[in-house]
Design a protein around this motif. Sequence first.
Motif, PDB file in Angstrom:
ATOM      1  N   ALA A 155       0.827  -1.213   0.000  1.00  0.00           N
ATOM      2  CA  ALA A 155       0.000   0.000   0.000  1.00  0.00           C
ATOM      3  C   ALA A 155       0.857   1.256   0.000  1.00  0.00           C
ATOM      4  O   ALA A 155       0.554   2.234  -0.701  1.00  0.00           O
ATOM      5  N   ILE A 156       1.940   1.252   0.768  1.00  0.00           N
ATOM      6  CA  ILE A 156       2.837   2.423   0.801  1.00  0.00           C
ATOM      7  C   ILE A 156       3.535   2.604  -0.544  1.00  0.00           C
ATOM      8  O   ILE A 156       3.672   3.721  -1.052  1.00  0.00           O
ATOM      9  N   GLY A 157       3.975   1.504  -1.150  1.00  0.00           N
ATOM     10  CA  GLY A 157       4.616   1.591  -2.460  1.00  0.00           C
ATOM     11  C   GLY A 157       3.674   2.121  -3.526  1.00  0.00           C
ATOM     12  O   GLY A 157       4.100   2.847  -4.436  1.00  0.00           O
ATOM     13  N   ALA A 158       2.383   1.787  -3.424  1.00  0.00           N
ATOM     14  CA  ALA A 158       1.412   2.276  -4.405  1.00  0.00           C
ATOM     15  C   ALA A 158       1.297   3.791  -4.369  1.00  0.00           C
ATOM     16  O   ALA A 158       1.005   4.422  -5.392  1.00  0.00           O
TER      17      ALA A 158
ATOM     18  N   ARG B  70       3.520   6.312 -10.261  1.00  0.00           N
ATOM     19  CA  ARG B  70       3.097   7.351 -11.186  1.00  0.00           C
ATOM     20  C   ARG B  70       2.514   6.779 -12.475  1.00  0.00           C
ATOM     21  O   ARG B  70       2.064   7.541 -13.331  1.00  0.00           O
ATOM     22  N   GLU B  71       2.582   5.478 -12.644  1.00  0.00           N
ATOM     23  CA  GLU B  71       2.039   4.817 -13.818  1.00  0.00           C
ATOM     24  C   GLU B  71       1.090   3.713 -13.386  1.00  0.00           C
ATOM     25  O   GLU B  71       1.229   3.143 -12.299  1.00  0.00           O
ATOM     26  N   VAL B  72       0.144   3.406 -14.246  1.00  0.00           N
ATOM     27  CA  VAL B  72      -0.854   2.385 -13.925  1.00  0.00           C
ATOM     28  C   VAL B  72      -0.195   1.030 -13.741  1.00  0.00           C
ATOM     29  O   VAL B  72      -0.547   0.272 -12.831  1.00  0.00           O
ATOM     30  N   ARG B  73       0.776   0.707 -14.582  1.00  0.00           N
ATOM     31  CA  ARG B  73       1.402  -0.615 -14.483  1.00  0.00           C
ATOM     32  C   ARG B  73       2.214  -0.754 -13.199  1.00  0.00           C
ATOM     33  O   ARG B  73       2.254  -1.835 -12.600  1.00  0.00           O
ATOM     34  N   VAL B  74       2.852   0.316 -12.730  1.00  0.00           N
ATOM     35  CA  VAL B  74       3.572   0.268 -11.447  1.00  0.00           C
ATOM     36  C   VAL B  74       2.582   0.152 -10.300  1.00  0.00           C
ATOM     37  O   VAL B  74       2.776  -0.625  -9.350  1.00  0.00           O
ATOM     38  N   LEU B  75       1.505   0.935 -10.373  1.00  0.00           N
ATOM     39  CA  LEU B  75       0.452   0.844  -9.358  1.00  0.00           C
ATOM     40  C   LEU B  75      -0.102  -0.570  -9.283  1.00  0.00           C
ATOM     41  O   LEU B  75      -0.319  -1.113  -8.188  1.00  0.00           O
ATOM     42  N   THR B  76      -0.320  -1.193 -10.431  1.00  0.00           N
ATOM     43  CA  THR B  76      -0.872  -2.541 -10.453  1.00  0.00           C
ATOM     44  C   THR B  76       0.088  -3.542  -9.825  1.00  0.00           C
ATOM     45  O   THR B  76      -0.338  -4.486  -9.149  1.00  0.00           O
ATOM     46  N   GLY B  77       1.393  -3.350 -10.044  1.00  0.00           N
ATOM     47  CA  GLY B  77       2.368  -4.226  -9.401  1.00  0.00           C
ATOM     48  C   GLY B  77       2.257  -4.193  -7.889  1.00  0.00           C
ATOM     49  O   GLY B  77       2.327  -5.234  -7.217  1.00  0.00           O
ATOM     50  N   TYR B  78       2.058  -3.014  -7.324  1.00  0.00           N
ATOM     51  CA  TYR B  78       1.894  -2.914  -5.869  1.00  0.00           C
ATOM     52  C   TYR B  78       0.529  -3.418  -5.414  1.00  0.00           C
ATOM     53  O   TYR B  78       0.390  -3.892  -4.272  1.00  0.00           O
ATOM     54  N   LEU B  79      -0.478  -3.321  -6.276  1.00  0.00           N
ATOM     55  CA  LEU B  79      -1.760  -3.936  -5.948  1.00  0.00           C
ATOM     56  C   LEU B  79      -1.626  -5.456  -5.834  1.00  0.00           C
ATOM     57  O   LEU B  79      -2.231  -6.081  -4.957  1.00  0.00           O
TER      58      LEU B  79
ATOM     59  N   GLY C 111      -6.546   0.157   6.616  1.00  0.00           N
ATOM     60  CA  GLY C 111      -5.605   1.234   6.312  1.00  0.00           C
ATOM     61  C   GLY C 111      -4.978   1.071   4.937  1.00  0.00           C
ATOM     62  O   GLY C 111      -4.805   2.051   4.193  1.00  0.00           O
ATOM     63  N   ALA C 112      -4.640  -0.166   4.567  1.00  0.00           N
ATOM     64  CA  ALA C 112      -4.079  -0.413   3.235  1.00  0.00           C
ATOM     65  C   ALA C 112      -5.096  -0.081   2.157  1.00  0.00           C
ATOM     66  O   ALA C 112      -4.750   0.480   1.104  1.00  0.00           O
ATOM     67  N   SER C 113      -6.369  -0.401   2.391  1.00  0.00           N
ATOM     68  CA  SER C 113      -7.404  -0.068   1.410  1.00  0.00           C
ATOM     69  C   SER C 113      -7.521   1.442   1.234  1.00  0.00           C
ATOM     70  O   SER C 113      -7.701   1.929   0.104  1.00  0.00           O
ATOM     71  N   LEU C 114      -7.421   2.205   2.322  1.00  0.00           N
ATOM     72  CA  LEU C 114      -7.496   3.664   2.233  1.00  0.00           C
ATOM     73  C   LEU C 114      -6.315   4.222   1.439  1.00  0.00           C
ATOM     74  O   LEU C 114      -6.489   5.087   0.563  1.00  0.00           O
ATOM     75  N   LEU C 115      -5.107   3.717   1.701  1.00  0.00           N
ATOM     76  CA  LEU C 115      -3.932   4.190   0.965  1.00  0.00           C
ATOM     77  C   LEU C 115      -4.034   3.839  -0.516  1.00  0.00           C
ATOM     78  O   LEU C 115      -3.657   4.640  -1.384  1.00  0.00           O
ATOM     79  N   LEU C 116      -4.524   2.657  -0.818  1.00  0.00           N
ATOM     80  CA  LEU C 116      -4.685   2.262  -2.222  1.00  0.00           C
ATOM     81  C   LEU C 116      -5.719   3.135  -2.922  1.00  0.00           C
ATOM     82  O   LEU C 116      -5.566   3.450  -4.111  1.00  0.00           O
ATOM     83  N   LEU C 117      -6.762   3.527  -2.205  1.00  0.00           N
ATOM     84  CA  LEU C 117      -7.769   4.408  -2.796  1.00  0.00           C
ATOM     85  C   LEU C 117      -7.159   5.761  -3.156  1.00  0.00           C
ATOM     86  O   LEU C 117      -7.412   6.302  -4.245  1.00  0.00           O
TER      87      LEU C 117
END
Length: 516
Positions: free
Chosen positions: A291-294, A298-307, A426-432
Amino acid sequence: MNQALLLPLLVPMFAGALLAMMPARRQTWQRGVSVAASLALLPVAVWLLCVADSGAIPVVAMGNWPAPFGIVLQLDRLGALMLVLTAVLAVAASVHASCGDARLGRHFDALFQFQLMGLNGAFLAGDLFNLFVFFEILLIASYSLLVHGGGARRIGPGLHYVLINLVGSSFFLIAIGILYGLTGTLNMVDMGVRLQALDASSQPLAVAGGTMLLLVFLLKAAAFPLYFWLPRAYAGATPSVAALFAVMTKVGVYAVLRTQALVFGLDTGPLAGFMHGWLWWLALTTMAVGAIGALAAREVRVLTGYLVLTSVGMLLAGTSLQTYDAWAAVLYYLPSTTLCTAALFLLAGALDTRQEPADPALERPAGKAGGRAVKRPGMRMEGALFLVAIVTAIGLPPMSGFIGKTMLLRATLGPGAPAAWPVILGASLLLLVAASRTGSRQVWSAPYVRHGVRSPGRRVVLRRWKLACAMFLLAGNLALVLFAGQVERYVDATAGQLTDTPAYRQAVLGTPAQGD
């Protein structure tokens, strides 16, 4: 009928061999064979799911050598669920790859099929050594697929991925050797029977071998602190490869579930302390780190990796509880998170506005290239798909991710709740927050550089096919919501079957263990 268990292995094996022999100039034929083989796997997997749903555990003894002396393939509800999930991903990823990704290098389609063979074999393997063999098949194929297309963004993370998995494979063999030396067998069911009969002097060595084996599986799953390879590797892979890789980390979770149920036992097994203690806290830490890494993505593919990383923490947390309700929640959440993250990887390829078109044949000739910032045609469709996928991945209502997280929160009621609930919520809030920021930058308000192309009509058709692949995966998430009752019944039965070790002993060894 039991011989049908070989089909998930034979279809991709023969398709991969045929594709490897086909001449390079027959690219259209290669695409057709790969897509056809992937499509053929889906009805086979669904049929095997129906067979497994009856509660039977079909077993195939290779070479007619009975267990524990020979190699056996076995099918239960868990294996059938993973086969269907892999087949669904294979259809979407193969069709998406035929729209451009497969043209970036030679032998993509053959490697893709061998990857499917390794995945399916891991879900059917009945002994530890063949689990290792199929792990290596899927890993060898994944090494080449990860760097497919070349470039610094793929070669560097790909090298790290290869090195860390080679180390993991070495420890895998060492752990198997230790357990084989203690029990004299490699069959998982038979090994579980013999580990229960070990004397006290051999227990520490069994704990050491079992812990080493679980650490290898945690490496495959990318759990903390063995996760550093995942975000960069998945972000750098081509979209179709990354979509298939969405199930790769789940293979590690599957292996933990399988070995805990059949080999090491649950609360009375030699690794009960590791599962309830170390793995619980490692899972929660993995969730928090993801969640912190997400937030930095700055890119969707990086965000998805942390998801993906955050979902691994969720799955391992439920697995470590070793209760009926927790495992049922894990088995519902696993296909949900796999499908939505795979869809996000496919969408990321279309949403990355900074790269040239992937297919060189579609670009304008040299000297005539140019572009201008315009609104992306059909951006509303891409934005809507991104919204559905991200809501599912974060776990917001009414999508399947919310149902899975609710089931897991309900399963953690008790001593683990004070630690689990704040981390999960908390992780869900950070991901949002992270998803809202990345979506605003790259999806809903980002400009699109439209390049001149020789055949714009074909480009539009290819784009529609890519979006259709993402829609196909998200339709799976919608089905998990619409048929939540039936799915919950299935995963409840799967969790119950996993804890019914006498049934496995009867099916694989022919007789139940003494004392059952």
